[in-house]
Scaffold this active site. Structure first.
Site, PDB file in Angstrom:
ATOM      1  N   GLY A  62     -40.866  20.917 -42.161  1.00 49.35           N
ATOM      2  CA  GLY A  62     -41.021  19.491 -41.992  1.00 49.35           C
ATOM      3  C   GLY A  62     -40.239  18.608 -42.933  1.00 49.35           C
ATOM      4  O   GLY A  62     -40.030  18.927 -44.084  1.00 49.35           O
ATOM      5  N   SER A  63     -39.808  17.549 -42.400  1.00 52.20           N
ATOM      6  CA  SER A  63     -39.273  16.413 -43.120  1.00 52.20           C
ATOM      7  C   SER A  63     -39.316  15.263 -42.134  1.00 52.20           C
ATOM      8  O   SER A  63     -38.913  15.419 -40.979  1.00 52.20           O
ATOM      9  CB  SER A  63     -37.834  16.638 -43.571  1.00 52.20           C
ATOM     10  OG  SER A  63     -37.293  15.415 -44.041  1.00 52.20           O
ATOM     11  N   SER A  64     -39.804  14.142 -42.581  1.00 53.54           N
ATOM     12  CA  SER A  64     -39.878  13.000 -41.667  1.00 53.54           C
ATOM     13  C   SER A  64     -38.492  12.510 -41.269  1.00 53.54           C
ATOM     14  O   SER A  64     -38.350  11.744 -40.328  1.00 53.54           O
ATOM     15  CB  SER A  64     -40.686  11.870 -42.298  1.00 53.54           C
ATOM     16  OG  SER A  64     -40.116  11.482 -43.527  1.00 53.54           O
ATOM     17  N   SER A  65     -37.466  12.981 -41.958  1.00 50.63           N
ATOM     18  CA  SER A  65     -36.093  12.592 -41.628  1.00 50.63           C
ATOM     19  C   SER A  65     -35.496  13.447 -40.522  1.00 50.63           C
ATOM     20  O   SER A  65     -34.401  13.159 -40.045  1.00 50.63           O
ATOM     21  CB  SER A  65     -35.216  12.687 -42.876  1.00 50.63           C
ATOM     22  OG  SER A  65     -35.712  11.829 -43.867  1.00 50.63           O
ATOM     23  N   ALA A  66     -36.200  14.498 -40.100  1.00 48.04           N
ATOM     24  CA  ALA A  66     -35.675  15.373 -39.045  1.00 48.04           C
ATOM     25  C   ALA A  66     -35.429  14.598 -37.758  1.00 48.04           C
ATOM     26  O   ALA A  66     -34.461  14.878 -37.039  1.00 48.04           O
ATOM     27  CB  ALA A  66     -36.633  16.533 -38.801  1.00 48.04           C
TER      28      ALA A  66
END
Length: 136
Positions: A62-66
Site C-alpha cells: 500500500g501507498s495512497s500514491s499508487a
C-alpha cells in the site's frame, strides 16, 4: 481453459499477455509511470513492462500514491490492459475511477485468487465484459 472472475470495475473486453507477478508490488516507487517498467530493485520481475498486459497481482503494497501512479500510466498510454487482483485494492481502483471521470480509457479490474493467477503466467488471455477469462 476458462475461468470466471468477480468484476471489480467493469470494462472490456480486454486481451493481452498475462504478466503474473510472483510477489506483491507497490506502484509508488515500484513502477515507472512514464515507461510502465517495474523499477523496484527487490521485485522478482524488475525490468518487466506492464503496459498492455493482463497484470495479475497476487497482492499490493500500500501507498495512497499508487492511484496517482496508475493514473499517470493510463495518461501516458502505459497502463495494463486489465488488472487481476487477489483482493480488491481500493487505492488502485480509485486511480481507475478517476481516469474514467477524466474521460481517459481505463482498464477494467477483476478479482481472481492468486492461486488461479499463477497458471496464467505468459499465456495470452481474453477477458469478456462479463469477467470470463479464456486462455490460449
Amino acid at each position: 481453459m476458462e475461468l470466471k472472475t468477480e468484476i471489480l470495475l467493469p470494462g472490456g473486453p480486454a486481451d493481452g499477455p498475462c504478466l503474473a507477478l510472483s510477489a506483491p508490488i507497490s506502484f509508488w516507487g515500484g513502477v515507472d509511470p512514464k515507461t510502465g517498467r517495474i523499477i523496484d530493485a527487490r521485485h522478482p520481475q524488475r525490468g518487466r513492462d506492464i503496459a498492455g498486459t493482463i497484470l495479475a497481482l497476487p497482492g499490493t503494497i500500500g501507498s495512497s500514491s499508487a492511484s496517482a501512479v496508475l493514473l499517470e500510466l493510463i495518461h501516458a498510454g502505459r497502463a495494463p490492459a486489465a488488472l487481476l487482483m487477489d483482493a480488491p485494492d481500493a487505492i488502485l481502483l480509485l486511480g481507475l475511477v478517476v481516469a474514467r471521470e477524466m474521460g481517459w480509457p481505463a482498464p477494467p479490474a477483476f478479482r481472481l485468487p492468486a492461486a488461479e493467477q499463477k497458471p496464467l503466467a505468459g499465456r495470452r488471455l481474453m477477458i469478456s465484459e462479463e469477467g470470463v477469462i479464456r486462455a490460449q
